[in-house]
Design a protein around this motif. Structure first.
Motif, mmCIF file in Angstrom:
data_model
loop_
_atom_site.group_PDB
_atom_site.id
_atom_site.type_symbol
_atom_site.label_atom_id
_atom_site.label_comp_id
_atom_site.label_asym_id
_atom_site.label_seq_id
_atom_site.Cartn_x
_atom_site.Cartn_y
_atom_site.Cartn_z
ATOM 1 N N THR A 115 -86.210 94.535 45.227
ATOM 2 C CA THR A 115 -85.105 93.900 44.508
ATOM 3 C C THR A 115 -83.766 94.588 44.775
ATOM 4 O O THR A 115 -82.715 94.012 44.500
ATOM 5 C CB THR A 115 -85.381 93.917 42.994
ATOM 6 O OG1 THR A 115 -85.613 95.270 42.576
ATOM 7 C CG2 THR A 115 -86.615 93.077 42.667
ATOM 8 N N SER A 116 -83.790 95.798 45.303
ATOM 9 C CA SER A 116 -82.540 96.519 45.529
ATOM 10 C C SER A 116 -81.967 96.194 46.904
ATOM 11 O O SER A 116 -82.714 96.053 47.885
ATOM 12 C CB SER A 116 -82.754 98.030 45.402
ATOM 13 O OG SER A 116 -83.560 98.501 46.453
ATOM 14 N N ALA A 117 -80.651 96.077 46.980
ATOM 15 C CA ALA A 117 -79.993 95.774 48.249
ATOM 16 C C ALA A 117 -80.217 96.891 49.259
ATOM 17 O O ALA A 117 -80.255 96.646 50.469
ATOM 18 C CB ALA A 117 -78.496 95.557 48.019
ATOM 19 N N LEU A 120 -83.102 96.412 51.803
ATOM 20 C CA LEU A 120 -83.051 95.374 52.824
ATOM 21 C C LEU A 120 -82.718 95.983 54.181
ATOM 22 O O LEU A 120 -81.940 96.923 54.275
ATOM 23 C CB LEU A 120 -82.016 94.309 52.447
ATOM 24 C CG LEU A 120 -82.195 93.641 51.082
ATOM 25 C CD1 LEU A 120 -81.182 92.523 50.910
ATOM 26 C CD2 LEU A 120 -83.613 93.116 50.895
ATOM 27 N N VAL A 139 -86.448 87.643 51.308
ATOM 28 C CA VAL A 139 -85.113 87.972 50.818
ATOM 29 C C VAL A 139 -84.165 87.988 52.013
ATOM 30 O O VAL A 139 -84.375 88.734 52.972
ATOM 31 C CB VAL A 139 -85.102 89.341 50.114
ATOM 32 C CG1 VAL A 139 -83.717 89.632 49.543
ATOM 33 C CG2 VAL A 139 -86.158 89.400 49.016
ATOM 34 N N GLY A 141 -80.235 88.464 52.420
ATOM 35 C CA GLY A 141 -78.972 88.729 51.745
ATOM 36 C C GLY A 141 -79.121 88.507 50.253
ATOM 37 O O GLY A 141 -79.966 89.133 49.594
ATOM 38 N N ASP A 142 -78.350 87.571 49.690
ATOM 39 C CA ASP A 142 -78.417 87.266 48.254
ATOM 40 C C ASP A 142 -79.441 86.194 47.937
ATOM 41 O O ASP A 142 -79.655 85.871 46.762
ATOM 42 C CB ASP A 142 -77.040 86.805 47.756
ATOM 43 C CG ASP A 142 -75.993 87.903 47.859
ATOM 44 O OD1 ASP A 142 -76.375 89.085 47.765
ATOM 45 O OD2 ASP A 142 -74.808 87.571 48.048
ATOM 46 N N ARG A 143 -80.086 85.639 48.947
ATOM 47 C CA ARG A 143 -81.036 84.549 48.722
ATOM 48 C C ARG A 143 -82.461 85.082 48.623
ATOM 49 O O ARG A 143 -82.837 86.015 49.318
ATOM 50 C CB ARG A 143 -80.961 83.529 49.862
ATOM 51 C CG ARG A 143 -79.587 82.937 50.079
ATOM 52 C CD ARG A 143 -79.530 82.191 51.398
ATOM 53 N NE ARG A 143 -80.425 81.026 51.410
ATOM 54 C CZ ARG A 143 -80.762 80.376 52.519
ATOM 55 N NH1 ARG A 143 -80.313 80.796 53.701
ATOM 56 N NH2 ARG A 143 -81.560 79.336 52.452
ATOM 57 N N ARG A 144 -83.250 84.468 47.740
ATOM 58 C CA ARG A 144 -84.677 84.757 47.633
ATOM 59 C C ARG A 144 -85.412 83.435 47.844
ATOM 60 O O ARG A 144 -85.321 82.523 47.023
ATOM 61 C CB ARG A 144 -85.034 85.383 46.280
ATOM 62 C CG ARG A 144 -84.384 86.748 46.075
ATOM 63 C CD ARG A 144 -84.777 87.374 44.731
ATOM 64 N NE ARG A 144 -86.140 87.856 44.712
ATOM 65 C CZ ARG A 144 -86.521 89.069 45.124
ATOM 66 N NH1 ARG A 144 -85.619 89.914 45.629
ATOM 67 N NH2 ARG A 144 -87.779 89.435 45.057
ATOM 68 N N HIS A 161 -82.562 91.798 55.164
ATOM 69 C CA HIS A 161 -83.741 91.030 54.785
ATOM 70 C C HIS A 161 -84.920 91.932 54.425
ATOM 71 O O HIS A 161 -84.963 93.105 54.775
ATOM 72 C CB HIS A 161 -84.152 90.088 55.917
ATOM 73 C CG HIS A 161 -84.543 90.822 57.169
ATOM 74 N ND1 HIS A 161 -83.618 91.330 58.055
ATOM 75 C CD2 HIS A 161 -85.766 91.152 57.685
ATOM 76 C CE1 HIS A 161 -84.248 91.935 59.055
ATOM 77 N NE2 HIS A 161 -85.551 91.839 58.857
#
Length: 203
Positions: A115-117, A120, A139, A141-144, A161
């Motif tokens: 869940t953490s940026a 990615l 995941v 970027g901001d999309r799930r 990602h």
């Protein structure tokens, strides 16, 4: 010569004879293509003459194969694909090809996507996977994005990602380039695995 070397030597000779026969070539035909006399080639095929590296290379070229393929071992390790298990990441991987370049792997995912940026990853290229069972959260970027059984995803890996199981264990078949393998499968050992875990069993 060890017993293993002797068995491989005999196999190489059978491959030469088998490939020649499959192409419908006589001894004369193949001999002309690899610049050997028919009698020399006959003795090579029947095991009455040692094969020099130069001769083997010429025969491989004439038969349209590579030297590596002509002399490759038939050990079980070249046939069996054993799972490699990473319990900390909830990931079991079956590497389905061993050639350099694009990697084909079966993945079993048991942990959700991060869940953490910071978790990615970014690397050059594109990744592709299809979900065999369960569902996978991708995941980007901001999309799930939830990719369900029977669906596939293909995306630029220059977008930050990650992926993980969605609502329970999932299995997927993925195609990764070398950068993708280093990024996503980096902590897996090159050989062996933990076949005794629940994730490590099955195929």
């Amino acid at each position: 010569m060890t017993q293993e070397d002797s068995a491989l030597d005999a196999l190489v000779r059978k491959r030469i004879r088998g490939l020649r026969s499959a192409m419908g070539w006589s001894l004369d035909d193949l001999a002309a293509r690899c610049y050997l006399s028919p009698s020399t080639l006959s003795r090579i095929e029947t095991g009455h003459r040692r094969i020099s590296l130069d001769q083997l290379s010429a025969i491989a070229r004439a038969l349209g194969t590579s030297l590596d393929q002509l002399v490759e071992s038939t050990a079980d390790d070249d046939v069996l694909i054993r799972p490699q298990h990473d319990a900390a990441r909830g990931l079991t991987t079956w590497m389905l090809n061993r050639q350099p370049g694009v990697i084909v792997a079966k993945l079993r995912l048991t942990k959700p996507a991060p869940t953490s940026a910071e978790a990615l990853k970014v690397h050059p290229g594109r990744d592709w996977f299809t979900v065999l069972s369960g569902a996978v959260t991708l995941v980007l970027g901001d999309r799930r994005i939830v990719v369900e059984t029977g669906q596939a995803a293909e995306f630029s890996t220059m977008i930050p990602h990650a992926f993980g199981a969605h609502g329970g264990p999932a299995e997927a078949l993925g195609i990764l380039d070398q950068d993708g393998r280093r990024t996503h499968l980096r902590s897996l050992p090159d050989g062996g695995g933990d076949e005794d875990t629940e994730e490590g069993r099955g195929s």
